[in-house]
Scaffold this active site. Structure first.
Site, PDB file in Angstrom:
ATOM      1  N   ASP A  72      38.343  14.963  24.447  1.00 22.98           N
ATOM      2  CA  ASP A  72      38.640  15.970  25.608  1.00 22.98           C
ATOM      3  C   ASP A  72      37.597  17.043  25.873  1.00 22.98           C
ATOM      4  O   ASP A  72      36.581  17.081  24.742  1.00 22.98           O
ATOM      5  CB  ASP A  72      39.802  16.786  25.409  1.00 22.98           C
ATOM      6  CG  ASP A  72      40.123  17.053  23.661  1.00 22.98           C
ATOM      7  OD1 ASP A  72      39.159  16.914  22.951  1.00 22.98           O
ATOM      8  OD2 ASP A  72      41.347  17.190  23.357  1.00 22.98           O
ATOM      9  N   ASP A 141      52.436  20.753  18.464  1.00 25.36           N
ATOM     10  CA  ASP A 141      53.485  20.302  19.341  1.00 25.36           C
ATOM     11  C   ASP A 141      53.724  18.848  19.376  1.00 25.36           C
ATOM     12  O   ASP A 141      54.171  18.338  20.315  1.00 25.36           O
ATOM     13  CB  ASP A 141      53.630  21.002  20.932  1.00 25.36           C
ATOM     14  CG  ASP A 141      52.400  20.613  21.753  1.00 25.36           C
ATOM     15  OD1 ASP A 141      51.539  19.940  21.016  1.00 25.36           O
ATOM     16  OD2 ASP A 141      52.337  21.292  22.633  1.00 25.36           O
ATOM     17  N   HIS A 143      50.994  16.887  20.068  1.00 22.06           N
ATOM     18  CA  HIS A 143      49.978  16.312  20.888  1.00 22.06           C
ATOM     19  C   HIS A 143      48.791  15.662  20.222  1.00 22.06           C
ATOM     20  O   HIS A 143      48.279  16.216  19.418  1.00 22.06           O
ATOM     21  CB  HIS A 143      49.749  17.231  22.233  1.00 22.06           C
ATOM     22  CG  HIS A 143      48.669  18.507  21.723  1.00 22.06           C
ATOM     23  ND1 HIS A 143      48.771  19.694  21.904  1.00 22.06           N
ATOM     24  CD2 HIS A 143      47.445  18.443  21.468  1.00 22.06           C
ATOM     25  CE1 HIS A 143      47.739  20.309  21.618  1.00 22.06           C
ATOM     26  NE2 HIS A 143      47.003  19.763  21.133  1.00 22.06           N
ATOM     27  N   GLU A 148      49.676  16.839  26.438  1.00 32.37           N
ATOM     28  CA  GLU A 148      50.756  17.821  26.315  1.00 32.37           C
ATOM     29  C   GLU A 148      52.027  17.138  26.374  1.00 32.37           C
ATOM     30  O   GLU A 148      52.037  16.192  26.854  1.00 32.37           O
ATOM     31  CB  GLU A 148      50.545  18.926  27.242  1.00 32.37           C
ATOM     32  CG  GLU A 148      49.147  19.777  26.940  1.00 32.37           C
ATOM     33  CD  GLU A 148      48.982  20.694  26.017  1.00 32.37           C
ATOM     34  OE1 GLU A 148      49.781  20.217  24.778  1.00 32.37           O
ATOM     35  OE2 GLU A 148      48.441  21.650  25.974  1.00 32.37           O
TER      36      GLU A 148
END
Ligand code: GLP
Length: 278
Positions: A72, A141, A143, A148
């Site tokens: 990313d 979380d 990811h 996401e």
């Protein structure tokens, strides 16, 4: 899924660097066939990169035959920005090893046409024969890359809007100001990850314990996108003890038992055949 639990962050990082090194060493490279390696950023892989650089200095591994694809990159952050993933990768790994810069791929978050950039990224991965080993980290979380919560489990490389939780988590790199963290990023998708021959996920620290439990013990769920690895034929999670704090005792015991019995049988913990047992 194979879960390798090591006592601490240092041992976990050494294990991961060794695993990556063995895969590179074993790959029969040629001029038109390089070992394609997917790579993450973040705090977790830092020590793994240090060990890889050390293994290179020790003459144990060369990156001449390696082509890398980063997971990313932020949208709109100049490449030279100290917190861009371009800068991160150069500082933490690429400048310490013998990789040919033509073989380094990181999404261009400043491309004029971001959609075209994402499509091109997927195309180059395919042209290079697909990713052999995708290394990843895990967000608080759950990811992976910047997929996401709510990401399509079939997603491909695309622009994602970051959650406030992710921006807050990454604020530590932006003078603790979450508002300075870019709002969007280009990220490989979950289908991109799933296409890799192997996935190696690095998870460290008790702050990731809940996320690890969610992706390992709960069902596959687009709100905890790392859980997609339950569907991967060859996924290895390497973690430290601290990250296992929320796993059930029986889960931890079972995965440790597998590793123990294989090592008692004299199996090489870094070989591909090893995972076939697990
Ligand atoms: C970011 C990155 C992920 C990384 C995650 C966890 O959101 N896009 O690729 O895995 O953070 O980072 P850390 O290792 O710093 O906890």
């Amino acid at each position: 899924m194979r879960i390798v639990i090591l006592p601490d962050y240092d041992r976990m990082s050494h294990w991961a660097a060794e695993y990556i090194t063995r895969r590179i060493q074993q790959f029969p490279t040629s001029a038109d066939r390089l070992f394609t390696l997917g790579l993450p950023t973040g705090g977790t892989p830092l020590k793994t990169y240090e060990y890889l650089a050390q293994f290179y200095r020790d003459g144990r591994v060369s990156f001449r035959g390696v082509s890398t694809f980063n997971m990313d990159e932020y949208v709109g952050l100049p490449e030279q920005h100290p917190q861009s993933y371009h800068t991160f990768m150069n500082e933490k790994l690429f400048s310490h090893v013998d990789i040919n810069s033509d073989n380094v791929h990181i999404p261009d978050g400043n491309a004029e046409n971001l959609q075209r950039e994402c499509a091109a990224y997927e195309r180059v991965i395919v042209e290079r024969g697909g990713i052999r080993l995708f290394v990843g980290g895990l967000g608080h979380d759950g990811h992976v890359a910047f997929n996401e919560p709510g990401s399509s489990l079939q997603s491909r490389t695309r622009v994602k809007t970051l959650t406030m939780e992710t921006r807050r988590a990454n604020a530590r790199f932006f003078d603790n100001d979450a508002k300075s963290v870019p709002k969007q990023a280009i990220t490989v998708g979950l289908a991109t990850l799933m296409d890799a021959d192997e996935v190696l996920l690095l998870v460290s620290g008790d702050a990731k314990a809940r996320a690890l439990r969610k992706i390992v013990e709960d069902g596959i769920n687009h709100m905890w996108t790392g859980s997609i690895l339950q569907m991967h034929r060859r996924a290895v999670i390497v973690c430290d003890e601290a990250a296992t704090a929320a796993l059930s005792t029986s889960t931890v015991k079972y995965f440790k038992d597998i590793e123990d019995s294989l090592s008692e049988a004299g199996a090489d913990p870094y070989s591909s055949a090893y995972e076939d047992f697990a």
